[in-house]
Write an enzyme that holds these catalytic residues in place. Structure first.
Site, short mmCIF file in Angstrom:
data_model
loop_
_atom_site.label_atom_id
_atom_site.label_comp_id
_atom_site.label_asym_id
_atom_site.label_seq_id
_atom_site.Cartn_x
_atom_site.Cartn_y
_atom_site.Cartn_z
N LYS A 101 1.06 -1.43 -0.25
CA LYS A 101 0.12 -0.15 0.02
C LYS A 101 0.77 1.58 0.16
O LYS A 101 1.64 1.38 0.87
CB LYS A 101 -1.09 0.16 1.02
CG LYS A 101 -2.03 -1.13 1.32
CD LYS A 101 -2.97 -1.32 0.12
CE LYS A 101 -4.10 -0.15 0.68
NZ LYS A 101 -4.85 -0.16 -0.38
N LEU A 128 3.87 -12.84 3.11
CA LEU A 128 4.32 -11.71 2.61
C LEU A 128 6.06 -11.39 4.30
O LEU A 128 6.11 -11.63 4.99
CB LEU A 128 4.04 -10.40 3.53
CG LEU A 128 2.46 -10.93 3.79
CD1 LEU A 128 1.60 -8.91 4.13
CD2 LEU A 128 2.19 -10.39 1.87
N GLU A 129 6.57 -11.11 3.05
CA GLU A 129 8.24 -10.45 3.60
C GLU A 129 8.10 -8.62 3.90
O GLU A 129 8.34 -8.01 3.02
CB GLU A 129 8.53 -11.00 2.69
CG GLU A 129 9.07 -12.33 1.95
CD GLU A 129 9.06 -12.51 0.23
OE1 GLU A 129 8.46 -11.29 -0.15
OE2 GLU A 129 9.21 -13.25 -0.10
#
Length: 191
Positions: A101, A128-129
């Site tokens: 985002k 997610l990293e």
């Protein structure tokens, strides 16, 4: 072709693309927002002298869950694994990209290091990293918007979608942030 909000709705209504739980309010003009789950994998930096993608280092990370409504604090320079709250399921002719985002990027939060691609046929939470490149800690609240999925229609259905026997699909059906399994199919070309 990148799918528009109309196309995304058609695919969801037809049951071809699924996000569970689904919130219609997350739909954007050409993507759908996804939220952060409450589980994180933090790196145990004292376990090994280095990270080796060819070796099974399953205990390189440990699971952490913030208590109650407390946020997870991501410190400057820190890298952890998180995951989407939503489980995504894709058909054999649609792929997706995970994007961050803009508002969070402007605060120094990176949502993925390199693994922003979701293959057709995938089903599971998306790992997610998460990295903090800012100079102050960032609070990560479970349930907050963390990224967005953009969907792409393939020119034809994949002959061997993710989850088929041909590729092994090490992360099919993953739940929560899943550590690397690179050692399971490590390849090195002699040069």
């Amino acid at each position: 072709m990148l799918l528009s909000d109309r196309d995304i709705l058609v695919e969801i209504d037809a049951g071809r693309v699924a996000l569970e739980p689904y919130d219609p309010g997350m739909l954007q003009p050409s993507s759908i927002d996804v939220r952060l789950d409450r589980f994180f994998r933090v790196f145990e930096n004292h376990k090994y002298p280095h990270i080796d993608p060819a070796a099974d280092q399953s205990d390189l990370t440990r699971m952490v869950e913030p208590e109650g409504d407390e946020p997870f604090i991501l410190h400057p320079g820190e890298f952890v694994l998180g995951s989407t709250y939503e489980v995504v399921t894709l058909p054999d002719d649609i792929a997706a990209r995970v994007e961050g985002k803009s508002s969070l990027g402007r605060l120094g939060l990176l949502t993925h290091a390199t693994a922003g691609f979701v293959d057709p046929g995938f089903s599971g939470h998306v790992t997610l990293e998460l990295a903090n490149v800012a100079t102050l800690p960032i609070k990560l609240y479970p349930g907050m918007k963390i990224g967005q999925f953009c969907f792409f229609r393939l020119s034809s259905p994949s002959e061997h979608p993710y989850g088929s026997a041909k590729y092994g699909s090490r992360y099919q059906g993953q739940r929560g942030p899943t550590p690397s399994r690179s050692y399971q199919n490590f390849h090195r070309t002699p040069i």
